[in-house]
Design a protein around this motif. Sequence first.
Motif, PDB file in Angstrom:
ATOM      1  N   SER A 151      17.780  11.496  24.535  1.00  0.00           N
ATOM      2  CA  SER A 151      17.855  12.513  25.482  1.00  0.00           C
ATOM      3  C   SER A 151      17.307  13.917  25.125  1.00  0.00           C
ATOM      4  O   SER A 151      16.625  14.282  25.767  1.00  0.00           O
ATOM      5  N   ARG A 204      22.420   9.722  34.867  1.00  0.00           N
ATOM      6  CA  ARG A 204      23.492   9.759  33.844  1.00  0.00           C
ATOM      7  C   ARG A 204      24.749  10.456  34.384  1.00  0.00           C
ATOM      8  O   ARG A 204      25.850  10.066  33.860  1.00  0.00           O
ATOM      9  N   THR A 254      23.882  14.421  30.132  1.00  0.00           N
ATOM     10  CA  THR A 254      23.984  13.781  28.990  1.00  0.00           C
ATOM     11  C   THR A 254      25.460  13.770  28.376  1.00  0.00           C
ATOM     12  O   THR A 254      26.137  12.894  27.783  1.00  0.00           O
TER      13      THR A 254
END
Length: 259
Positions: free
Chosen positions: A18, A54, A94
């Motif tokens: 990420s 995400r 994330t």
Amino acid sequence: MHETLEFPDLLRLIDERSAAFRSAIAAAPDLDTTVPTCPEWTLSDLVQHLGAGRRAWAATVTAGPDATAKCAPRSDPTAPQDRELVSGWLAAGTRQLLDALREAGPDRGCWTWWGASQSPRTCGAVARHQLQEIAVHTYDAQLAVGAPQPLPTEVALDGVEDFLSTCIATTSAWPHQPTAFDFHAAEGRSWRLTLDGAGARYERLPAPGTEPVIAADASVHGTAGELVLYFYDRIPAPSMRIDGDRGLLDLLRAWEPED
């Protein structure tokens, strides 16, 4: 025999890939840059997909094993228009995913889009596949800014097996003659995919020279990273070494199982 990545390693690598994605986005001249490996997408589209996705998976993991569909994000899934805020928005997504996975642990059940595959419907399997999605999209972003990097070896080796077990394995009947494909990574690991009336299933092959196996109908050779990128249509078949009947690979790519 090799093992899959442990849950803490999956979380570490999700965070690492990420960060690499954010670095590629930060290096772009602008977010209107086209993404060659995602037709009709710009980097702005890719940012929205990865960031909102995400958040949605974080919400799905948090919902627990009783969820019956992918859940809506817990926060606004729209990427900011201000270029300076994009990196922070991606990082927050994330963190939401990693926090949800850590809280749940690898063994808790979770809704997944894969059904009768060889991947379990657990948070650990979600983490495993999330790593691959993030890694491939990081490659997409790097390619768009002219700086593609090979997938990290540990990510790619696990990615070959994740793709076979999650994206191909099924109990839907193979509509052609029974066949077998071998996939050989230059790093020394190999897998066999067998297709017949019972569906598609993969198995790990022993190290070369340890015991004989029946020859596959087609074999694909490359680095683990190349195999993953080939699976996800990021690089073409001619860039790989293919032995046997290439036409069978075309049949495999065209196959759409019922489940």
